[in-house]
Write a protein that holds these residues in place. Structure first.
Motif, PDB file in Angstrom:
ATOM      1  N   MET A   1      84.698 -42.611  -5.977  1.00 14.49           N
ATOM      2  CA  MET A   1      84.535 -42.857  -7.410  1.00 14.49           C
ATOM      3  C   MET A   1      83.475 -41.923  -7.979  1.00 14.49           C
ATOM      4  O   MET A   1      82.470 -42.324  -8.519  1.00 14.49           O
ATOM      5  CB  MET A   1      84.151 -44.325  -7.611  1.00 14.49           C
ATOM      6  N   THR A   2      83.669 -40.641  -7.785  1.00  9.18           N
ATOM      7  CA  THR A   2      82.697 -39.685  -8.266  1.00  9.18           C
ATOM      8  C   THR A   2      83.185 -39.069  -9.567  1.00  9.18           C
ATOM      9  O   THR A   2      84.003 -38.174  -9.570  1.00  9.18           O
ATOM     10  CB  THR A   2      82.440 -38.591  -7.216  1.00  9.18           C
ATOM     11  N   ASN A   3      82.677 -39.600 -10.664  1.00 13.73           N
ATOM     12  CA  ASN A   3      82.972 -39.034 -11.968  1.00 13.73           C
ATOM     13  C   ASN A   3      81.788 -38.200 -12.431  1.00 13.73           C
ATOM     14  O   ASN A   3      81.714 -37.774 -13.554  1.00 13.73           O
ATOM     15  CB  ASN A   3      83.265 -40.145 -12.993  1.00 13.73           C
ATOM     16  N   ALA A   4      80.856 -37.990 -11.508  1.00 10.15           N
ATOM     17  CA  ALA A   4      79.611 -37.316 -11.860  1.00 10.15           C
ATOM     18  C   ALA A   4      79.814 -35.812 -11.900  1.00 10.15           C
ATOM     19  O   ALA A   4      80.297 -35.222 -10.957  1.00 10.15           O
ATOM     20  CB  ALA A   4      78.537 -37.676 -10.848  1.00 10.15           C
ATOM     21  N   ALA A   5      79.410 -35.242 -12.999  1.00  8.90           N
ATOM     22  CA  ALA A   5      79.528 -33.804 -13.168  1.00  8.90           C
ATOM     23  C   ALA A   5      78.659 -33.067 -12.155  1.00  8.90           C
ATOM     24  O   ALA A   5      79.039 -32.025 -11.648  1.00  8.90           O
ATOM     25  CB  ALA A   5      79.129 -33.415 -14.588  1.00  8.90           C
ATOM     26  N   HIS A   6      77.506 -33.623 -11.821  1.00 14.45           N
ATOM     27  CA  HIS A   6      76.596 -32.962 -10.893  1.00 14.45           C
ATOM     28  C   HIS A   6      76.682 -33.532  -9.477  1.00 14.45           C
ATOM     29  O   HIS A   6      75.987 -33.083  -8.582  1.00 14.45           O
ATOM     30  CB  HIS A   6      75.159 -33.014 -11.401  1.00 14.45           C
ATOM     31  N   GLY A   7      77.535 -34.515  -9.253  1.00 12.65           N
ATOM     32  CA  GLY A   7      77.791 -35.022  -7.917  1.00 12.65           C
ATOM     33  C   GLY A   7      76.681 -35.843  -7.283  1.00 12.65           C
ATOM     34  O   GLY A   7      76.728 -36.108  -6.088  1.00 12.65           O
ATOM     35  N   LYS A   8      75.687 -36.253  -8.031  1.00 14.86           N
ATOM     36  CA  LYS A   8      74.581 -37.031  -7.479  1.00 14.86           C
ATOM     37  C   LYS A   8      74.929 -38.513  -7.481  1.00 14.86           C
ATOM     38  O   LYS A   8      75.476 -39.043  -8.448  1.00 14.86           O
ATOM     39  CB  LYS A   8      73.294 -36.808  -8.277  1.00 14.86           C
ATOM     40  N   ARG A   9      74.596 -39.182  -6.366  1.00 11.87           N
ATOM     41  CA  ARG A   9      74.939 -40.597  -6.203  1.00 11.87           C
ATOM     42  C   ARG A   9      73.677 -41.453  -6.148  1.00 11.87           C
ATOM     43  O   ARG A   9      72.730 -41.115  -5.449  1.00 11.87           O
ATOM     44  CB  ARG A   9      75.747 -40.796  -4.926  1.00 11.87           C
ATOM     45  N   ILE A  10      73.739 -42.569  -6.854  1.00 10.27           N
ATOM     46  CA  ILE A  10      72.623 -43.516  -6.895  1.00 10.27           C
ATOM     47  C   ILE A  10      73.099 -44.864  -6.367  1.00 10.27           C
ATOM     48  O   ILE A  10      74.169 -45.340  -6.740  1.00 10.27           O
ATOM     49  CB  ILE A  10      72.097 -43.687  -8.334  1.00 10.27           C
ATOM     50  N   LEU A  11      72.272 -45.473  -5.516  1.00  7.14           N
ATOM     51  CA  LEU A  11      72.513 -46.841  -5.076  1.00  7.14           C
ATOM     52  C   LEU A  11      71.520 -47.740  -5.797  1.00  7.14           C
ATOM     53  O   LEU A  11      70.311 -47.543  -5.692  1.00  7.14           O
ATOM     54  CB  LEU A  11      72.327 -46.978  -3.558  1.00  7.14           C
ATOM     55  N   VAL A  12      72.044 -48.699  -6.557  1.00 12.44           N
ATOM     56  CA  VAL A  12      71.224 -49.669  -7.279  1.00 12.44           C
ATOM     57  C   VAL A  12      71.227 -50.969  -6.481  1.00 12.44           C
ATOM     58  O   VAL A  12      72.288 -51.537  -6.220  1.00 12.44           O
ATOM     59  CB  VAL A  12      71.779 -49.912  -8.698  1.00 12.44           C
ATOM     60  N   VAL A  13      70.033 -51.428  -6.095  1.00  6.60           N
ATOM     61  CA  VAL A  13      69.901 -52.651  -5.303  1.00  6.60           C
ATOM     62  C   VAL A  13      69.092 -53.648  -6.116  1.00  6.60           C
ATOM     63  O   VAL A  13      67.879 -53.486  -6.307  1.00  6.60           O
ATOM     64  CB  VAL A  13      69.205 -52.368  -3.954  1.00  6.60           C
ATOM     65  N   ASP A  14      69.769 -54.679  -6.626  1.00  2.00           N
ATOM     66  CA  ASP A  14      69.119 -55.689  -7.466  1.00  2.00           C
ATOM     67  C   ASP A  14      69.956 -56.954  -7.405  1.00  2.00           C
ATOM     68  O   ASP A  14      71.179 -56.883  -7.445  1.00  2.00           O
ATOM     69  CB  ASP A  14      69.011 -55.176  -8.905  1.00  2.00           C
ATOM     70  N   ASP A  15      69.299 -58.105  -7.314  1.00  2.00           N
ATOM     71  CA  ASP A  15      70.048 -59.355  -7.226  1.00  2.00           C
ATOM     72  C   ASP A  15      70.572 -59.823  -8.577  1.00  2.00           C
ATOM     73  O   ASP A  15      71.393 -60.724  -8.636  1.00  2.00           O
ATOM     74  CB  ASP A  15      69.215 -60.460  -6.559  1.00  2.00           C
ATOM     75  N   GLY A  16      70.150 -59.202  -9.664  1.00  2.00           N
ATOM     76  CA  GLY A  16      70.628 -59.573 -10.993  1.00  2.00           C
ATOM     77  C   GLY A  16      71.850 -58.766 -11.399  1.00  2.00           C
ATOM     78  O   GLY A  16      71.772 -57.547 -11.539  1.00  2.00           O
ATOM     79  N   MET A  17      72.981 -59.444 -11.587  1.00  2.00           N
ATOM     80  CA  MET A  17      74.212 -58.746 -11.956  1.00  2.00           C
ATOM     81  C   MET A  17      74.054 -58.005 -13.284  1.00  2.00           C
ATOM     82  O   MET A  17      74.490 -56.866 -13.422  1.00  2.00           O
ATOM     83  CB  MET A  17      75.387 -59.718 -12.047  1.00  2.00           C
ATOM     84  N   THR A  18      73.430 -58.642 -14.247  1.00  2.00           N
ATOM     85  CA  THR A  18      73.227 -58.014 -15.552  1.00  2.00           C
ATOM     86  C   THR A  18      72.380 -56.754 -15.418  1.00  2.00           C
ATOM     87  O   THR A  18      72.666 -55.725 -16.037  1.00  2.00           O
ATOM     88  CB  THR A  18      72.559 -59.003 -16.526  1.00  2.00           C
ATOM     89  N   VAL A  26      73.724 -46.940 -17.769  1.00  2.00           N
ATOM     90  CA  VAL A  26      72.772 -45.872 -18.112  1.00  2.00           C
ATOM     91  C   VAL A  26      72.988 -44.639 -17.233  1.00  2.00           C
ATOM     92  O   VAL A  26      73.089 -43.516 -17.723  1.00  2.00           O
ATOM     93  CB  VAL A  26      71.311 -46.382 -17.977  1.00  2.00           C
ATOM     94  N   PHE A  27      73.072 -44.858 -15.925  1.00  2.00           N
ATOM     95  CA  PHE A  27      73.199 -43.726 -15.009  1.00  2.00           C
ATOM     96  C   PHE A  27      74.565 -43.053 -15.108  1.00  2.00           C
ATOM     97  O   PHE A  27      74.651 -41.825 -15.056  1.00  2.00           O
ATOM     98  CB  PHE A  27      72.925 -44.157 -13.564  1.00  2.00           C
ATOM     99  N   GLU A  28      75.639 -43.828 -15.255  1.00  2.00           N
ATOM    100  CA  GLU A  28      76.964 -43.219 -15.380  1.00  2.00           C
ATOM    101  C   GLU A  28      77.077 -42.417 -16.670  1.00  2.00           C
ATOM    102  O   GLU A  28      77.696 -41.353 -16.682  1.00  2.00           O
ATOM    103  CB  GLU A  28      78.058 -44.272 -15.272  1.00  2.00           C
ATOM    104  N   ALA A  29      76.466 -42.895 -17.742  1.00  2.00           N
ATOM    105  CA  ALA A  29      76.483 -42.147 -19.008  1.00  2.00           C
ATOM    106  C   ALA A  29      75.766 -40.805 -18.862  1.00  2.00           C
ATOM    107  O   ALA A  29      76.070 -39.850 -19.576  1.00  2.00           O
ATOM    108  CB  ALA A  29      75.843 -42.977 -20.120  1.00  2.00           C
ATOM    109  N   ALA A  30      74.824 -40.738 -17.916  1.00  2.00           N
ATOM    110  CA  ALA A  30      74.080 -39.497 -17.675  1.00  2.00           C
ATOM    111  C   ALA A  30      74.744 -38.628 -16.603  1.00  2.00           C
ATOM    112  O   ALA A  30      74.203 -37.590 -16.224  1.00  2.00           O
ATOM    113  CB  ALA A  30      72.654 -39.835 -17.254  1.00  2.00           C
ATOM    114  N   GLY A  31      75.928 -39.046 -16.114  1.00  2.00           N
ATOM    115  CA  GLY A  31      76.677 -38.231 -15.174  1.00  2.00           C
ATOM    116  C   GLY A  31      76.486 -38.545 -13.706  1.00  2.00           C
ATOM    117  O   GLY A  31      76.963 -37.799 -12.852  1.00  2.00           O
ATOM    118  N   PHE A  32      75.798 -39.618 -13.383  1.00  2.00           N
ATOM    119  CA  PHE A  32      75.602 -40.008 -11.982  1.00  2.00           C
ATOM    120  C   PHE A  32      76.730 -40.929 -11.525  1.00  2.00           C
ATOM    121  O   PHE A  32      77.272 -41.698 -12.318  1.00  2.00           O
ATOM    122  CB  PHE A  32      74.275 -40.750 -11.805  1.00  2.00           C
TER     123      PHE A  32
END
Length: 129
Positions: A1-18, A26-32
């Motif tokens: 699922m890489t829609n990132a123009a620059h190909g950088k991947r972020i893992l978000v670890v948080d127990d809050g779904m929201t 935020v990150f997908e809008a910035a291309g991540f």
């Protein structure tokens, strides 16, 4: 699922779904490209099984807190160079100290603004603005 123009991947670890959805938008809008984990144990497994350019880790989570997760990751030679940002509601200096002692590269206090999140992600992943 890489829609990132620059190909950088972020893992978000948080127990809050929201919170995870907020970071994702935020990150997908910035291309991540963004993956998620709902607790520290799941985050540890995902980080060790896949390749990420940045980890965003909450401190207070069930099953394994962010401090323990980061310390375990930093014990793995392949994870020592991956930037890790902790984001927490805990604003005490000792909380930031614990994050840095565990191996975090940066400690942010919630709520982090979209601009702050994107700027931090770009800086730590080497994306040129």
């Amino acid at each position: 699922m890489t829609n990132a123009a620059h190909g950088k991947r972020i893992l978000v670890v948080d127990d809050g779904m929201t919170t995870r959805l907020y970071y994702r938008s935020v990150f997908e809008a910035a291309g991540f490209a963004v993956d998620e984990a709902a607790n520290g144990l799941e985050g540890l497994e995902r980080a060790l099984l896949d390749r990420f350019d940045l980890l965003i880790v909450d401190v207070n989570m069930p099953k394994m807190d962010g401090y323990a997760m980061i310390a375990r990751l930093r014990g793995d030679s392949a994870m020592q160079a991956v930037p890790i940002v902790t984001i927490s509601t805990e604003a005490e200096g000792r909380d930031a100290d614990r994050a840095y002692e565990a191996g975090a590269d940066l400690y942010l206090v919630k709520p982090a603004t979209p601009a702050q999140l994107v700027e931090t992600a770009k800086l730590l992943t080497g994306v040129v603005a």
